[in-house]
Design a protein around this motif. Structure first.
Motif, mmCIF file in Angstrom:
data_model
loop_
_atom_site.group_PDB
_atom_site.id
_atom_site.type_symbol
_atom_site.label_atom_id
_atom_site.label_comp_id
_atom_site.label_asym_id
_atom_site.label_seq_id
_atom_site.Cartn_x
_atom_site.Cartn_y
_atom_site.Cartn_z
ATOM 1 N N THR A 183 0.825 -1.204 0.000
ATOM 2 C CA THR A 183 0.000 0.000 0.000
ATOM 3 C C THR A 183 0.861 1.258 0.000
ATOM 4 O O THR A 183 2.015 1.253 0.455
ATOM 5 N N ARG B 61 -3.900 3.501 -0.542
ATOM 6 C CA ARG B 61 -4.239 2.948 -1.840
ATOM 7 C C ARG B 61 -3.270 1.841 -2.250
ATOM 8 O O ARG B 61 -2.073 1.911 -1.970
ATOM 9 N N TRP C 262 0.648 8.941 -10.297
ATOM 10 C CA TRP C 262 -0.675 9.332 -9.828
ATOM 11 C C TRP C 262 -0.716 10.842 -9.594
ATOM 12 O O TRP C 262 0.137 11.400 -8.908
ATOM 13 N N ASN D 221 -7.664 13.353 -6.040
ATOM 14 C CA ASN D 221 -8.307 12.668 -4.926
ATOM 15 C C ASN D 221 -9.026 13.665 -4.027
ATOM 16 O O ASN D 221 -8.454 14.692 -3.662
ATOM 17 N N ASP E 61 -10.050 10.628 -11.886
ATOM 18 C CA ASP E 61 -8.804 10.132 -11.306
ATOM 19 C C ASP E 61 -7.748 9.987 -12.388
ATOM 20 O O ASP E 61 -7.995 9.405 -13.444
ATOM 21 N N GLU F 229 -9.342 0.350 -9.202
ATOM 22 C CA GLU F 229 -8.916 1.463 -8.375
ATOM 23 C C GLU F 229 -9.905 2.610 -8.440
ATOM 24 O O GLU F 229 -10.149 3.309 -7.472
ATOM 25 N N GLY G 248 -12.632 2.116 -6.133
ATOM 26 C CA GLY G 248 -12.235 2.491 -4.777
ATOM 27 C C GLY G 248 -12.305 3.984 -4.567
ATOM 28 O O GLY G 248 -12.648 4.461 -3.498
ATOM 29 N N ASP G 249 -11.994 4.765 -5.636
ATOM 30 C CA ASP G 249 -12.038 6.223 -5.518
ATOM 31 C C ASP G 249 -13.447 6.711 -5.250
ATOM 32 O O ASP G 249 -13.690 7.629 -4.477
ATOM 33 N N GLU H 18 -11.730 6.263 -1.732
ATOM 34 C CA GLU H 18 -10.344 5.794 -1.738
ATOM 35 C C GLU H 18 -10.055 4.851 -0.583
ATOM 36 O O GLU H 18 -9.097 4.986 0.142
ATOM 37 N N SER I 229 -9.540 6.233 3.184
ATOM 38 C CA SER I 229 -9.146 7.639 3.211
ATOM 39 C C SER I 229 -10.001 8.413 4.188
ATOM 40 O O SER I 229 -11.064 7.998 4.608
#
Length: 564
Positions: free
Chosen positions: A447, A464, A498, A503, A525, A540, A543-544, A548, A551
């Motif tokens: 991670t 992440r 990234w 984010n 993203d 991913e 997940g955002d 996230e 987060s």
């Protein structure tokens, strides 16, 4: 061996040549390569002679123990067996019928040594006899001449714009080690391999240099685009990033270098043989793997290196010689960082569970130290307040120390705070040089976490998984225009970049430094990787949408955060 990327480094905008030059193999380059190759061949020859001498000594010892009679009998048997074998070889050779059409080529003596005036076969032995031409148009054996349109197209493919960044990735693929030079085009979210550099061993550290090394007819004060690479070998290789398809590095720091050009051949051989016998740490070169490199941005000719031989070496890039050696650590030196203001102060981290603060001008003085609970992984100065330093450890802890409170006794050191950032080793972390208090950590738990460092302490912004495997490298881009870009790489051999400003948690924590966007506008993203590695982006992005993963500003990372 699976593919993996061990470390990465950014090249700031504007340093790369717009059109990198092709490698030119001329007479001068031949002489340079031949000299460097001869050193390697001499090393191999000496190793072989030592091994043969040891084997012969062991054989003589065994014969002496077995007694004279047994020894004589054994020698007679060996001689008899050899004579019999030679007779059989002669008989078998005479029985071979050679085709009439092949007699003129004399193939039966193909492998015989050439005792005549011919050139012996060796590494680069026959290159000098080859004819080479400035242009393919001059070569009579090339009938298909270069097409100007193809040349223009190839030149355009190699072009690097002033708005592009280079990303350097030290990669191991199967049994092949090389440095991949990526071009990152931020405006169009594009990342591609521009060229690569073959390496002699598994790379462990990479440091970008802005000074030309061992390049004649180049002003030493002019900005340049070079890279220093440390590997499992004790030597440090330095390459020109603006020249592609190079055969050999521009310089080698260490025993594998060319040595003193002013010394005669006899002195060189004596000096080299003396070095060859010594495997112990010394003041001239490393004798074990190079684990860390740090270029001094104010004194551009200085490069510091840390090694598994427990020493730190300070190299003068103008002479490619070791200027000073330091031995104040008792275990492997794995990380180095120069102070941002006091340019002669070096921070070093070691497996002896300490980080040392030393002034390189006073090699005899004992440095100030801070102690941690386990082996050090990485050390960094705070770029916005040089009184503070960060240390990460193999147990997943990040420590913040005040350098003004450090002493010569590491056991007496006190942390400002310590953070259990990950469950496993914090193999890499970076502090954003543009945005104060912006910390990124990467771990072997796969991670990457972003942290907001305030006066009250650290709070996690986002966690992440980039699907790069175990994370070995997390580095922020160095330019203000791309300050939010984070390069992540690891054990799967891929690099992802990234744009952290896309984010929501990052925008909330550092919103005053993010360009204003219209209210209600969705931000897509931005995760850039090579085409083959984009398959994980859909997971991913889901997940955002959920925030996230874990987060959220204000949440504490890991298990605990202690303040002293």
């Amino acid at each position: 061996m699976a593919s993996m990327i061990t470390c990465t480094a950014w090249v700031p905008r504007g340093y790369a040549a717009p059109f990198p030059t092709k490698y030119n193999f001329d007479e001068e380059e031949f002489e340079r390569i031949a000299a460097m190759a001869k050193l390697q061949l001499d090393d191999a020859r000496e190793d072989l002679e030592e091994a043969e001498a040891e084997a012969e000594a062991e054989a003589e010892g065994e014969e002496a123990e077995s007694g004279k009679s047994g020894s004589k009998k054994s020698k007679k048997d060996k001689k008899k067996s050899k004579d019999s074998k030679d007779d059989n070889d002669d008989d078998s050779a005479s029985d071979i019928e050679i085709d009439e059409d092949l007699k003129e080529y004399d193939l039966e003596h193909y492998d015989d040594d050439d005792d005549g005036d011919g050139q012996p076969m060796a590494m680069f032995g026959n290159i000098k006899s080859l004819a080479y031409y400035e242009s393919n148009d001059d070569d009579p054996y090339i009938t298909l001449k270069d097409d100007p349109e193809d040349e223009d197209e190839e030149r355009e493919d190699l072009q690097i714009l002033a708005t592009d960044n280079l990303v350097l990735a030290a990669k191991v693929e199967d049994e092949l080690a090389h440095l991949e030079v990526y071009v990152y085009e931020d405006a169009v979210d594009n990342l591609y391999v521009h060229h690569d550099i073959m390496l002699p061993a598994i790379p462990l550290c990479v440091e970008w240099l802005d000074i030309a090394v061992s390049k004649p007819n180049v002003d030493k004060d002019a900005p340049a685009n070079f890279v220093a690479i440390g590997t499992f070998d004790p030597d440090i290789e330095i390459w020109d990033l603006d020249t592609i398809d190079c055969m050999y590095p521009n310089a080698i720091l260490g025993q594998g270098g060319s040595g003193d050009n002013n010394a005669d051949e006899g002195d060189k051989k004596k000096k080299k043989k003396k070095k060859k016998k010594s495997k112990k740490a010394n003041d001239e070169y490393h004798v074990d793997a190079v684990l860390a490199l740090a270029a001094n941005r104010k004194h551009r000719n200085l490069l510091a290196s840390g090694s598994a031989d427990k020493t730190i070496k300070l190299w003068d890039l103008n002479t490619t010689k070791c200027a000073k050696s330091y031995t104040y650590h008792t275990d492997k030196v794995c990380s180095l960082a120069w102070h941002g203001v006091e340019s002669t102060v070096l921070l070093s981290g070691s497996y002896d569970r300490t980080a040392a603060i030393a002034d390189m001008r006073a090699p005899g003085d004992q440095p100030l130290r801070v102690g941690v609970e386990s082996d050090v992984e990485q050390v960094r100065w705070d770029p916005h307040d040089p009184n503070y330093l960060y240390v990460s450890t193999e147990r997943g802890v990040i420590h913040l120390f005040d350098a003004r409170a450090a002493s010569k006794d590491p056991a007496a050191s006190k942390t400002v705070w310590k953070l259990q950032a990950h469950d496993e080793s914090v193999s890499s972390f970076d502090l954003n040089t543009v945005i104060p208090g912006f910390l990124a950590t990467g771990s072997t738990d796969r991670t990457v976490k972003l942290w907001n460092i305030t006066a009250e302490g650290p709070s996690m912004v986002v966690s992440r998984d980039f699907d790069v495997g175990k994370v070995f490298s997390t580095t922020f881009a160095p330019d203000k225009e791309v300050a939010f870009r984070l390069a992540v790489a690891g054990s799967k051999g891929t690099v992802s970049i990234w744009d952290t400003s896309t984010n929501p948690g990052v925008r909330k924590a550092f919103g005053q430094r993010v360009p204003t966007r219209p209210e209600g506008e969705d931000v897509e993203d931005r995760l850039v990787a090579l085409d083959d590695d984009e398959s994980s982006s859909s997971d991913e992005e889901e997940g955002d949408e959920d925030g996230e993963g874990s987060s959220g500003e204000g949440s504490q990372g890991g298990d605990a955060m202690d303040e002293d």
